[in-house]
Scaffold this motif. Structure first.
Motif, PDB file in Angstrom:
ATOM      1  N   THR A   6     -23.041 -32.331 -15.692  1.00 24.32           N
ATOM      2  CA  THR A   6     -22.856 -33.581 -16.414  1.00 24.32           C
ATOM      3  C   THR A   6     -23.842 -33.640 -17.572  1.00 24.32           C
ATOM      4  N   LEU A   7     -23.321 -33.950 -18.751  1.00 25.48           N
ATOM      5  CA  LEU A   7     -24.142 -34.087 -19.945  1.00 25.48           C
ATOM      6  C   LEU A   7     -24.104 -35.537 -20.408  1.00 25.48           C
ATOM      7  N   CYS A   8     -25.238 -36.015 -20.884  1.00 24.30           N
ATOM      8  CA  CYS A   8     -25.314 -37.371 -21.423  1.00 24.30           C
ATOM      9  C   CYS A   8     -24.566 -37.393 -22.755  1.00 24.30           C
ATOM     10  N   ASN A   9     -23.636 -38.340 -22.904  1.00 20.44           N
ATOM     11  CA  ASN A   9     -22.900 -38.465 -24.156  1.00 20.44           C
ATOM     12  C   ASN A   9     -23.798 -38.890 -25.319  1.00 20.44           C
ATOM     13  N   VAL A  10     -24.915 -39.543 -25.028  1.00 17.55           N
ATOM     14  CA  VAL A  10     -25.785 -40.054 -26.088  1.00 17.55           C
ATOM     15  C   VAL A  10     -26.729 -38.972 -26.605  1.00 17.55           C
ATOM     16  N   CYS A  11     -27.523 -38.370 -25.720  1.00 15.67           N
ATOM     17  CA  CYS A  11     -28.542 -37.404 -26.164  1.00 15.67           C
ATOM     18  C   CYS A  11     -28.121 -35.954 -25.951  1.00 15.67           C
ATOM     19  N   GLY A  12     -27.111 -35.716 -25.125  1.00 13.76           N
ATOM     20  CA  GLY A  12     -26.611 -34.365 -24.911  1.00 13.76           C
ATOM     21  C   GLY A  12     -27.311 -33.571 -23.827  1.00 13.76           C
ATOM     22  N   LYS A  13     -28.372 -34.153 -23.216  1.00 12.55           N
ATOM     23  CA  LYS A  13     -29.098 -33.378 -22.201  1.00 12.55           C
ATOM     24  C   LYS A  13     -28.313 -33.329 -20.892  1.00 12.55           C
ATOM     25  N   GLU A  14     -28.564 -32.264 -20.148  1.00 11.20           N
ATOM     26  CA  GLU A  14     -27.958 -32.117 -18.831  1.00 11.20           C
ATOM     27  C   GLU A  14     -28.599 -33.125 -17.876  1.00 11.20           C
ATOM     28  N   PHE A  15     -27.792 -33.746 -17.044  1.00 15.12           N
ATOM     29  CA  PHE A  15     -28.295 -34.720 -16.081  1.00 15.12           C
ATOM     30  C   PHE A  15     -29.288 -34.074 -15.120  1.00 15.12           C
ATOM     31  N   SER A  16     -30.393 -34.763 -14.881  1.00 10.54           N
ATOM     32  CA  SER A  16     -31.346 -34.356 -13.850  1.00 10.54           C
ATOM     33  C   SER A  16     -30.781 -34.769 -12.498  1.00 10.54           C
ATOM     34  N   ASP A  17     -31.454 -34.382 -11.428  1.00 11.68           N
ATOM     35  CA  ASP A  17     -31.019 -34.813 -10.099  1.00 11.68           C
ATOM     36  C   ASP A  17     -31.006 -36.340 -10.001  1.00 11.68           C
ATOM     37  N   TYR A  18     -32.017 -36.972 -10.596  1.00 15.37           N
ATOM     38  CA  TYR A  18     -32.090 -38.434 -10.565  1.00 15.37           C
ATOM     39  C   TYR A  18     -30.946 -39.055 -11.362  1.00 15.37           C
ATOM     40  N   ASP A  19     -30.646 -38.491 -12.545  1.00 23.11           N
ATOM     41  CA  ASP A  19     -29.513 -38.986 -13.334  1.00 23.11           C
ATOM     42  C   ASP A  19     -28.215 -38.860 -12.547  1.00 23.11           C
ATOM     43  N   GLU A  20     -28.049 -37.735 -11.853  1.00 24.20           N
ATOM     44  CA  GLU A  20     -26.841 -37.530 -11.039  1.00 24.20           C
ATOM     45  C   GLU A  20     -26.768 -38.549  -9.911  1.00 24.20           C
ATOM     46  N   GLN A  21     -27.909 -38.845  -9.306  1.00 23.24           N
ATOM     47  CA  GLN A  21     -27.937 -39.815  -8.209  1.00 23.24           C
ATOM     48  C   GLN A  21     -27.495 -41.193  -8.702  1.00 23.24           C
ATOM     49  N   GLU A  22     -27.998 -41.612  -9.839  1.00 26.79           N
ATOM     50  CA  GLU A  22     -27.646 -42.917 -10.399  1.00 26.79           C
ATOM     51  C   GLU A  22     -26.265 -42.901 -11.048  1.00 26.79           C
ATOM     52  N   HIS A  23     -25.939 -41.831 -11.680  1.00 27.26           N
ATOM     53  CA  HIS A  23     -24.695 -41.582 -12.416  1.00 27.26           C
ATOM     54  C   HIS A  23     -24.124 -42.833 -13.086  1.00 27.26           C
ATOM     55  N   ILE A  24     -24.779 -43.214 -14.157  1.00 27.80           N
ATOM     56  CA  ILE A  24     -24.366 -44.366 -14.940  1.00 27.80           C
ATOM     57  C   ILE A  24     -23.250 -43.931 -15.878  1.00 27.80           C
ATOM     58  N   GLY A  25     -22.141 -44.641 -15.842  1.00 27.24           N
ATOM     59  CA  GLY A  25     -21.043 -44.257 -16.714  1.00 27.24           C
ATOM     60  C   GLY A  25     -19.982 -45.327 -16.835  1.00 27.24           C
ATOM     61  N   LEU A  26     -19.123 -45.109 -17.775  1.00 28.07           N
ATOM     62  CA  LEU A  26     -17.957 -45.963 -17.998  1.00 28.07           C
ATOM     63  C   LEU A  26     -16.764 -45.030 -18.115  1.00 28.07           C
ATOM     64  N   HIS A  27     -15.835 -45.183 -17.207  1.00 30.28           N
ATOM     65  CA  HIS A  27     -14.669 -44.310 -17.151  1.00 30.28           C
ATOM     66  C   HIS A  27     -13.444 -45.200 -16.979  1.00 30.28           C
ATOM     67  N   SER A  28     -12.742 -45.420 -18.093  1.00 27.50           N
ATOM     68  CA  SER A  28     -11.653 -46.390 -18.057  1.00 27.50           C
ATOM     69  C   SER A  28     -10.686 -46.153 -19.210  1.00 27.50           C
ATOM     70  N   GLN A  29      -9.438 -46.560 -18.995  1.00 30.26           N
ATOM     71  CA  GLN A  29      -8.486 -46.609 -20.101  1.00 30.26           C
ATOM     72  C   GLN A  29      -8.501 -48.035 -20.618  1.00 30.26           C
ATOM     73  N   ILE A  30      -8.686 -48.179 -21.916  1.00 31.90           N
ATOM     74  CA  ILE A  30      -8.826 -49.485 -22.524  1.00 31.90           C
ATOM     75  C   ILE A  30      -7.445 -50.095 -22.757  1.00 31.90           C
TER      76      ILE A  30
END
Length: 77
Positions: A6-30
């Motif tokens: 998983t890569l952050c759409n904003v900064c492009g970095k690969e998710f850390s284990d903590y980022d994966e645990q929290e996994h903040i995202g928006l996944h929807s059809q508008i």
């Protein structure tokens, strides 16, 4: 959600284990009512970028989206 790493759409970095645990995202059809009608949003955001985004967004909101802050939690105990 992207497949594989998983890569952050904003900064492009690969998710850390903590980022994966929290996994903040928006996944929807508008739907109707937005200029993005019909677009599919696949946004993954790391914790660091989320903090920056929320600090900026909360200041612009008439109703603060942050329901309870860390400071409020600390004062309860």
């Amino acid at each position: 959600m992207a497949k594989g790493k998983t890569l952050c759409n904003v900064c492009g970095k690969e998710f850390s284990d903590y980022d994966e645990q929290e996994h903040i995202g928006l996944h929807s059809q508008i739907g109707y009512g937005s200029k993005h009608d019909g677009d599919i949003i696949d946004l993954d955001i790391c914790c660091d970028c989320f903090d920056v985004l929320m600090d900026k967004l909360a200041k612009q909101c008439k109703i603060n989206p942050i329901q309870i802050s860390r400071e409020m939690l600390r004062s309860r105990f």
